[in-house]
Motif scaffolding. Structure first.
Motif, PDB file in Angstrom:
ATOM      1  N   LEU A   5       0.836  -1.206   0.000  1.00  0.00           N
ATOM      2  CA  LEU A   5       0.000   0.000   0.000  1.00  0.00           C
ATOM      3  C   LEU A   5       0.871   1.257   0.000  1.00  0.00           C
ATOM      4  O   LEU A   5       0.588   2.203  -0.747  1.00  0.00           O
ATOM      5  CB  LEU A   5      -0.930   0.024   1.209  1.00  0.00           C
ATOM      6  N   SER A   6       1.910   1.254   0.812  1.00  0.00           N
ATOM      7  CA  SER A   6       2.771   2.441   0.853  1.00  0.00           C
ATOM      8  C   SER A   6       3.515   2.623  -0.473  1.00  0.00           C
ATOM      9  O   SER A   6       3.689   3.757  -0.930  1.00  0.00           O
ATOM     10  CB  SER A   6       3.739   2.377   2.030  1.00  0.00           C
ATOM     11  N   ASN A   7       3.915   1.525  -1.098  1.00  0.00           N
ATOM     12  CA  ASN A   7       4.567   1.615  -2.412  1.00  0.00           C
ATOM     13  C   ASN A   7       3.597   2.139  -3.464  1.00  0.00           C
ATOM     14  O   ASN A   7       3.972   2.950  -4.320  1.00  0.00           O
ATOM     15  CB  ASN A   7       5.118   0.259  -2.838  1.00  0.00           C
ATOM     16  N   TRP A   8       2.349   1.686  -3.417  1.00  0.00           N
ATOM     17  CA  TRP A   8       1.343   2.159  -4.372  1.00  0.00           C
ATOM     18  C   TRP A   8       1.054   3.640  -4.159  1.00  0.00           C
ATOM     19  O   TRP A   8       0.848   4.383  -5.127  1.00  0.00           O
ATOM     20  CB  TRP A   8       0.072   1.341  -4.265  1.00  0.00           C
ATOM     21  N   LEU A   9       1.059   4.080  -2.900  1.00  0.00           N
ATOM     22  CA  LEU A   9       0.855   5.495  -2.607  1.00  0.00           C
ATOM     23  C   LEU A   9       2.012   6.312  -3.186  1.00  0.00           C
ATOM     24  O   LEU A   9       1.802   7.346  -3.826  1.00  0.00           O
ATOM     25  CB  LEU A   9       0.744   5.708  -1.099  1.00  0.00           C
ATOM     26  N   LYS A  10       3.226   5.843  -2.998  1.00  0.00           N
ATOM     27  CA  LYS A  10       4.394   6.543  -3.554  1.00  0.00           C
ATOM     28  C   LYS A  10       4.334   6.553  -5.078  1.00  0.00           C
ATOM     29  O   LYS A  10       4.613   7.582  -5.704  1.00  0.00           O
ATOM     30  CB  LYS A  10       5.697   5.902  -3.084  1.00  0.00           C
ATOM     31  N   ASP A  11       3.969   5.430  -5.682  1.00  0.00           N
ATOM     32  CA  ASP A  11       3.837   5.373  -7.146  1.00  0.00           C
ATOM     33  C   ASP A  11       2.826   6.399  -7.647  1.00  0.00           C
ATOM     34  O   ASP A  11       3.071   7.085  -8.649  1.00  0.00           O
ATOM     35  CB  ASP A  11       3.415   3.975  -7.606  1.00  0.00           C
ATOM     36  N   ALA A  12       1.690   6.508  -6.948  1.00  0.00           N
ATOM     37  CA  ALA A  12       0.659   7.471  -7.342  1.00  0.00           C
ATOM     38  C   ALA A  12       1.189   8.901  -7.208  1.00  0.00           C
ATOM     39  O   ALA A  12       0.933   9.743  -8.077  1.00  0.00           O
ATOM     40  CB  ALA A  12      -0.601   7.279  -6.498  1.00  0.00           C
ATOM     41  N   ALA A  13       1.925   9.161  -6.129  1.00  0.00           N
ATOM     42  CA  ALA A  13       2.515  10.488  -5.949  1.00  0.00           C
ATOM     43  C   ALA A  13       3.513  10.781  -7.064  1.00  0.00           C
ATOM     44  O   ALA A  13       3.507  11.876  -7.642  1.00  0.00           O
ATOM     45  CB  ALA A  13       3.191  10.584  -4.580  1.00  0.00           C
ATOM     46  N   ASP A  14       4.363   9.799  -7.372  1.00  0.00           N
ATOM     47  CA  ASP A  14       5.339   9.973  -8.449  1.00  0.00           C
ATOM     48  C   ASP A  14       4.637  10.268  -9.770  1.00  0.00           C
ATOM     49  O   ASP A  14       5.066  11.149 -10.530  1.00  0.00           O
ATOM     50  CB  ASP A  14       6.213   8.735  -8.600  1.00  0.00           C
ATOM     51  N   LYS A  22       9.861   7.374   0.217  1.00  0.00           N
ATOM     52  CA  LYS A  22       9.450   6.038   0.656  1.00  0.00           C
ATOM     53  C   LYS A  22       9.119   6.049   2.145  1.00  0.00           C
ATOM     54  O   LYS A  22       8.117   5.466   2.565  1.00  0.00           O
ATOM     55  CB  LYS A  22      10.560   5.031   0.347  1.00  0.00           C
ATOM     56  N   ASP A  23       9.947   6.713   2.943  1.00  0.00           N
ATOM     57  CA  ASP A  23       9.683   6.798   4.379  1.00  0.00           C
ATOM     58  C   ASP A  23       8.377   7.528   4.670  1.00  0.00           C
ATOM     59  O   ASP A  23       7.611   7.119   5.548  1.00  0.00           O
ATOM     60  CB  ASP A  23      10.837   7.505   5.106  1.00  0.00           C
ATOM     61  N   GLU A  24       8.107   8.602   3.938  1.00  0.00           N
ATOM     62  CA  GLU A  24       6.861   9.347   4.136  1.00  0.00           C
ATOM     63  C   GLU A  24       5.637   8.521   3.742  1.00  0.00           C
ATOM     64  O   GLU A  24       4.623   8.556   4.435  1.00  0.00           O
ATOM     65  CB  GLU A  24       6.889  10.644   3.333  1.00  0.00           C
ATOM     66  N   SER A  25       5.745   7.766   2.657  1.00  0.00           N
ATOM     67  CA  SER A  25       4.591   6.952   2.245  1.00  0.00           C
ATOM     68  C   SER A  25       4.348   5.827   3.250  1.00  0.00           C
ATOM     69  O   SER A  25       3.208   5.496   3.557  1.00  0.00           O
ATOM     70  CB  SER A  25       4.778   6.403   0.827  1.00  0.00           C
ATOM     71  N   ARG A  26       5.425   5.255   3.787  1.00  0.00           N
ATOM     72  CA  ARG A  26       5.248   4.220   4.811  1.00  0.00           C
ATOM     73  C   ARG A  26       4.623   4.794   6.071  1.00  0.00           C
ATOM     74  O   ARG A  26       3.741   4.189   6.664  1.00  0.00           O
ATOM     75  CB  ARG A  26       6.580   3.537   5.114  1.00  0.00           C
ATOM     76  N   ALA A  28       2.648   7.287   6.237  1.00  0.00           N
ATOM     77  CA  ALA A  28       1.241   7.563   5.934  1.00  0.00           C
ATOM     78  C   ALA A  28       0.386   6.312   6.104  1.00  0.00           C
ATOM     79  O   ALA A  28      -0.771   6.394   6.523  1.00  0.00           O
ATOM     80  CB  ALA A  28       1.104   8.110   4.506  1.00  0.00           C
ATOM     81  N   VAL A  29       0.933   5.152   5.796  1.00  0.00           N
ATOM     82  CA  VAL A  29       0.189   3.897   5.927  1.00  0.00           C
ATOM     83  C   VAL A  29       0.275   3.354   7.352  1.00  0.00           C
ATOM     84  O   VAL A  29      -0.740   2.954   7.932  1.00  0.00           O
ATOM     85  CB  VAL A  29       0.680   2.851   4.897  1.00  0.00           C
ATOM     86  N   TYR A  30       1.451   3.329   7.911  1.00  0.00           N
ATOM     87  CA  TYR A  30       1.641   2.740   9.247  1.00  0.00           C
ATOM     88  C   TYR A  30       1.188   3.655  10.379  1.00  0.00           C
ATOM     89  O   TYR A  30       0.943   3.195  11.494  1.00  0.00           O
ATOM     90  CB  TYR A  30       3.116   2.369   9.449  1.00  0.00           C
ATOM     91  N   GLY A  31       1.116   4.963  10.140  1.00  0.00           N
ATOM     92  CA  GLY A  31       0.733   5.899  11.187  1.00  0.00           C
ATOM     93  C   GLY A  31       1.880   6.254  12.112  1.00  0.00           C
ATOM     94  O   GLY A  31       1.683   6.909  13.139  1.00  0.00           O
TER      95      GLY A  31
END
Length: 100
Positions: free
Chosen positions: A45-54, A62-66, A68-71
């Motif tokens: 999920l965090s990788n998909w979020l980063k891909d969408a942002a990219d 990558k740390d920010e997207s993780r 965002a998912v992990y809280g």
């Protein structure tokens, strides 16, 4: 679905937020369990979020997207909630998800 694009996007965003919140609450469910049962995990999920942002030209690490998912920072989540995978879990992962 017979709804407009804006409403569809809002609904999908609400579902994503609900899924992320659910996974934050279910710290007992390990990523390897999610991968073995569903074929994706919190990291996916965090990788998909980063891909969408990219794709949109939005700066998101990558740390920010993780986070965002992990809280929380990923390393903090791992230290608090991640357990050692069992041999059966690892074997299932190797069998079903060779790319992870």
């Amino acid at each position: 679905m017979a709804i407009d694009e804006k409403t569809r996007t809002e609904l999908e965003a609400a579902v994503f937020r609900r899924l992320v919140e659910h996974l934050r609450e279910r710290t007992d469910v390990q990523n390897i369990d999610l991968m073995n049962l569903a074929g994706f995990c919190r990291n996916c999920l965090s990788n998909w979020l980063k891909d969408a942002a990219d794709d949109k030209g939005v700066a998101l690490s990558k740390d920010e997207s993780r986070e965002a998912v992990y809280g929380m920072p990923y390393e903090t989540w791992k230290a608090k909630h991640q357990t050692e995978a069992t041999p059966d879990q690892v074997a299932a992962m190797k069998k079903n998800h060779t790319g992870h």
